[in-house]
Design an enzyme around this catalytic site. Structure first.
Site, PDB file in Angstrom:
ATOM      1  N   HIS A  71      -6.717  -4.347   9.833  1.00 17.53           N
ATOM      2  CA  HIS A  71      -6.725  -3.331  10.874  1.00 17.53           C
ATOM      3  C   HIS A  71      -7.985  -2.382  10.296  1.00 17.53           C
ATOM      4  O   HIS A  71      -8.128  -2.044   9.068  1.00 17.53           O
ATOM      5  CB  HIS A  71      -5.585  -2.536  10.984  1.00 17.53           C
ATOM      6  CG  HIS A  71      -4.928  -1.745   9.854  1.00 17.53           C
ATOM      7  ND1 HIS A  71      -5.216  -0.567   9.651  1.00 17.53           N
ATOM      8  CD2 HIS A  71      -4.101  -2.095   8.818  1.00 17.53           C
ATOM      9  CE1 HIS A  71      -4.625  -0.334   8.347  1.00 17.53           C
ATOM     10  NE2 HIS A  71      -3.844  -1.148   8.111  1.00 17.53           N
ATOM     11  N   ASP A 188      -6.826   0.738   2.488  1.00 17.34           N
ATOM     12  CA  ASP A 188      -5.973   0.166   3.454  1.00 17.34           C
ATOM     13  C   ASP A 188      -6.338   0.624   4.799  1.00 17.34           C
ATOM     14  O   ASP A 188      -6.285   1.796   5.427  1.00 17.34           O
ATOM     15  CB  ASP A 188      -4.517   0.991   3.308  1.00 17.34           C
ATOM     16  CG  ASP A 188      -3.593   0.756   4.318  1.00 17.34           C
ATOM     17  OD1 ASP A 188      -3.740  -0.123   4.936  1.00 17.34           O
ATOM     18  OD2 ASP A 188      -2.448   1.507   4.283  1.00 17.34           O
ATOM     19  N   GLU A 222      -2.668   0.119  13.712  1.00 18.51           N
ATOM     20  CA  GLU A 222      -1.661  -0.463  12.997  1.00 18.51           C
ATOM     21  C   GLU A 222      -0.833   0.884  12.121  1.00 18.51           C
ATOM     22  O   GLU A 222       0.211   0.785  11.941  1.00 18.51           O
ATOM     23  CB  GLU A 222      -2.263  -1.298  11.899  1.00 18.51           C
ATOM     24  CG  GLU A 222      -1.242  -1.776  10.883  1.00 18.51           C
ATOM     25  CD  GLU A 222      -0.967  -1.307   9.723  1.00 18.51           C
ATOM     26  OE1 GLU A 222       0.235  -1.672   8.986  1.00 18.51           O
ATOM     27  OE2 GLU A 222      -1.265  -0.101   9.421  1.00 18.51           O
ATOM     28  N   GLU A 223      -1.652   1.892  12.009  1.00 20.22           N
ATOM     29  CA  GLU A 223      -1.000   2.877  11.158  1.00 20.22           C
ATOM     30  C   GLU A 223      -0.058   3.719  12.203  1.00 20.22           C
ATOM     31  O   GLU A 223       0.765   4.603  11.471  1.00 20.22           O
ATOM     32  CB  GLU A 223      -2.174   4.030  10.853  1.00 20.22           C
ATOM     33  CG  GLU A 223      -3.083   3.454   9.659  1.00 20.22           C
ATOM     34  CD  GLU A 223      -2.338   2.923   8.193  1.00 20.22           C
ATOM     35  OE1 GLU A 223      -1.211   3.362   8.194  1.00 20.22           O
ATOM     36  OE2 GLU A 223      -3.118   2.406   7.255  1.00 20.22           O
ATOM     37  N   ASP A 243      -3.663  -7.330   4.629  1.00 25.61           N
ATOM     38  CA  ASP A 243      -3.405  -5.993   4.418  1.00 25.61           C
ATOM     39  C   ASP A 243      -3.243  -5.552   3.047  1.00 25.61           C
ATOM     40  O   ASP A 243      -3.340  -6.387   2.236  1.00 25.61           O
ATOM     41  CB  ASP A 243      -2.136  -5.353   5.218  1.00 25.61           C
ATOM     42  CG  ASP A 243      -2.241  -3.937   5.764  1.00 25.61           C
ATOM     43  OD1 ASP A 243      -2.901  -3.091   4.883  1.00 25.61           O
ATOM     44  OD2 ASP A 243      -1.824  -3.677   7.023  1.00 25.61           O
ATOM     45  N   HIS A 323      -2.035   5.164   0.671  1.00 19.96           N
ATOM     46  CA  HIS A 323      -2.186   6.368   1.421  1.00 19.96           C
ATOM     47  C   HIS A 323      -2.610   7.626   0.964  1.00 19.96           C
ATOM     48  O   HIS A 323      -2.354   8.605   1.291  1.00 19.96           O
ATOM     49  CB  HIS A 323      -0.853   6.605   2.171  1.00 19.96           C
ATOM     50  CG  HIS A 323      -0.535   5.441   3.439  1.00 19.96           C
ATOM     51  ND1 HIS A 323       0.170   5.710   4.502  1.00 19.96           N
ATOM     52  CD2 HIS A 323      -1.056   4.498   3.844  1.00 19.96           C
ATOM     53  CE1 HIS A 323       0.481   4.779   5.219  1.00 19.96           C
ATOM     54  NE2 HIS A 323      -0.620   4.196   4.988  1.00 19.96           N
TER      55      HIS A 323
END
Length: 347
Positions: A71, A188, A222-223, A243, A323
């Site tokens: 993603h 990510d 995706e998030e 991922d 994150h």
């Protein structure tokens, strides 16, 4: 066997993509770049209605096809309120944590196409003024954006063109160290998009046609949980999310390895697919770890929830501080490429 030049290429592409702001809901520029990158390697690619990119990497058996998912959307924020003092209250896009947002440079994208710089700060952020600075709980009610303009009222800020619903993007601060560590926000999952482009370049350069048809789907939601829920080509029987691999206490993986996920918060991955991924790692000599991720969900789980009858798996280069300000390593990129090539039997 695939060599390290393709890991280098993967990182070069990742750096370019990291420079394009693309939080969930604001991904058109990034998706267009990804589409053109696959096309530049000679593979047909199209934008999906939802805004992602679907590329066809070729292969003979279209009735037993493999879908590789990564993603391009990232964490970010949206303007939720223009305060009376001209500063901005935010609402997060994806799992953006206010503790990680604080003291970061941001770009505010207005509807008129203007980009205004600012900084995410704790409200009343001067330590010499705020006696409760250390004990104040960080939330999106206590962390605000201070526009780098002379604004003292809501009207001043509105005159700049800023309005509720505008997108706030955080500086990725991308770096590669002499020792091969890769540091940036949003590894990510832009690092995995780079890896898929590295795989595509390898297939192009070698002229190898995989035994099974291979598609790459670069998703853009995706998030927020529904990126991979659609756009599965006919004939796909397996899907693998490429991922980030989790690195942290209680897990085996390091940034220099490829992680194979056996289970995450959505449940177990296909036992058969996980086994084949392990076999691919052993066959290619990839340095790998198998782990269970306690707080994680992936595109391929969204694909299953969308009603698609497929087997599923998840791999990725190890990433620490997910994150937040994330870190991986060139070895993790290379090991991920090796597993993908071993799985496709194109090594």
């Amino acid at each position: 066997m695939i060599n390290k030049e393709y890991a280098e290429y993967s990182w070069e592409q990742t750096e370019k993509l990291l420079a394009i702001d693309s939080p969930s809901g604001y991904t058109d520029s990034a998706a267009q770049w990804v589409k053109e990158a696959f096309e530049g390697l000679g593979f047909p690619a199209r934008l999906t209605t939802k805004g992602g990119v679907l590329a066809d990497l070729g292969g003979r058996d279209a009735d037993d096809a493999l879908l590789l998912e990564a993603h391009a959307d990232t964490l970010g924020a949206m303007v939720a309120e223009i305060k009376g003092n001209g500063r901005l209250r935010l609402t997060p896009l994806g799992g953006m944590n206010p503790n990680n947002a604080e003291a970061e440079n941001v770009r505010i994208h207005t509807r008129e196409g203007r980009i205004i710089e600012g900084t995410a700060q704790l409200c009343n952020a001067s330590v010499h003024v705020n006696g409760d600075y250390s004990s104040a709980k960080r939330s999106f009610d206590t962390v605000e954006v201070v526009p780098d303009e002379d604004v003292r009222s809501a009207e001043d800020t509105r005159k700049l063109g800023i309005q509720v619903g505008d997108i706030v993007c955080f500086d990725p601060r991308t770096r590669r160290t002499a020792s091969g560590y890769l540091k940036s926000r949003f590894l990510d999952d832009k690092l995995s998009v780079g890896i898929l482009l590295g795989l595509a370049k390898y297939l192009r350069d070698t002229g190898i046609t995989p035994a099974r048809r291979v598609y790459a789907h670069v998703t853009v939601y995706e998030e927020v949980g529904h990126g991979g829920s659609a756009s599965v080509p006919q004939g796909v029987t397996e899907a693998i999310s490429v991922d980030m691999g989790c690195v942290g206490e209680g897990l085996q993986c390091t940034e220099r390895q490829v992680s194979i996920c056996a289970k995450d918060s959505g449940g177990p991955y296909s036992y058969a697919v996980v086994g084949k991924l392990i076999d691919a790692a052993k066959k290619t000599g990839a340095d790998y770890a198998v782990d269970v991720y306690p707080y994680y969900g992936s595109d391929v789980e969204a694909t299953l929830r969308g009603g698609h009858d497929i087997r599923h798996g998840l791999i990725g280069a190890g990433v620490y501080a997910s994150h937040g300000y994330e870190r991986s390593h060139m070895d993790g990129v290379y090991n991920t490429l090796k597993v993908l090539c071993g799985y496709l039997d194109v090594e």
